[in-house]
Motif scaffolding. Structure first.
Motif, PDB file in Angstrom:
ATOM      1  N   ALA A   1     -10.464   7.166   2.598  1.00 54.28           N
ATOM      2  CA  ALA A   1     -10.716   5.721   2.533  1.00 54.28           C
ATOM      3  C   ALA A   1     -12.087   5.400   3.109  1.00 54.28           C
ATOM      4  O   ALA A   1     -12.810   4.539   2.583  1.00 54.28           O
ATOM      5  CB  ALA A   1      -9.627   4.954   3.275  1.00 54.28           C
TER       6      ALA A   1
ATOM      7  N   ALA B   1      -4.472   0.508  -0.412  1.00 48.31           N
ATOM      8  CA  ALA B   1      -3.733  -0.434  -1.257  1.00 48.31           C
ATOM      9  C   ALA B   1      -2.943   0.262  -2.362  1.00 48.31           C
ATOM     10  O   ALA B   1      -2.120  -0.381  -3.017  1.00 48.31           O
ATOM     11  CB  ALA B   1      -4.698  -1.440  -1.880  1.00 48.31           C
TER      12      ALA B   1
ATOM     13  N   ASP C   1     -10.432   1.552  -2.311  1.00 46.97           N
ATOM     14  CA  ASP C   1      -9.366   0.826  -1.604  1.00 46.97           C
ATOM     15  C   ASP C   1      -8.063   1.641  -1.594  1.00 46.97           C
ATOM     16  O   ASP C   1      -7.008   1.162  -1.983  1.00 46.97           O
ATOM     17  CB  ASP C   1      -9.152  -0.551  -2.222  1.00 46.97           C
ATOM     18  CG  ASP C   1      -8.272  -1.433  -1.361  1.00 46.97           C
ATOM     19  OD1 ASP C   1      -8.159  -1.177  -0.136  1.00 46.97           O
ATOM     20  OD2 ASP C   1      -7.669  -2.384  -1.907  1.00 46.97           O
TER      21      ASP C   1
END
Length: 97
Positions: free
Chosen positions: A28, A38, A35
C-alpha cells in the motif's frame, strides 16, 4: 483461471495476521494509487477476501497451513507464471521460509 497455493506454517494466528497486514501495508505504501486496503476485508479471524480488476482471491489460515485461491481475469492469463512466482516469494517471505 485459478491459482491455488498452500504453504505450511508453525506461527500463531496473531503473528500470522500481523505478518499479512505488514505485507499489505508494504505494498500500500509502495503503490498508493492502487488503494489496496479498500480491496480486501477480513471475513473471519482466519479468512481474508479480496478483489481487484476482475480478479478475486481468498486466503485461509489453517492451524498448520495457509491456503490461497486466486481467480484471475482473462487478461491476466499471459502473466500466470509471473503471478505464481510472485505469490510463492511473498508466501515464503511472510512465513519466514
Amino acid at each position: 483461471m485459478k491459482i491455488e497455493l498452500a504453504r505450511p506454517h508453525a506461527l500463531g494466528l496473531d503473528d500470522l495476521r500481523a505478518r499479512i497486514g505488514a505485507r499489505v501495508d508494504h505494498y500500500a505504501a509502495r503503490y498508493p494509487a492502487l488503494d489496496l486496503p479498500a480491496h480486501h476485508r477480513w471475513v473471519s479471524d482466519r479468512e481474508v477476501r479480496g478483489s481487484y480488476r476482475g480478479g478475486d482471491g481468498v486466503l485461509r489460515i489453517e492451524p498448520a497451513e495457509v491456503r490461497l485461491t486466486l481467480d484471475l481475469p482473462f487478461f491476466a492469463r499471459p502473466f500466470r507464471a509471473r503471478i505464481e512466482e510472485f505469490l510463492k516469494r511473498e508466501a515464503d517471505l511472510m512465513l519466514g521460509a
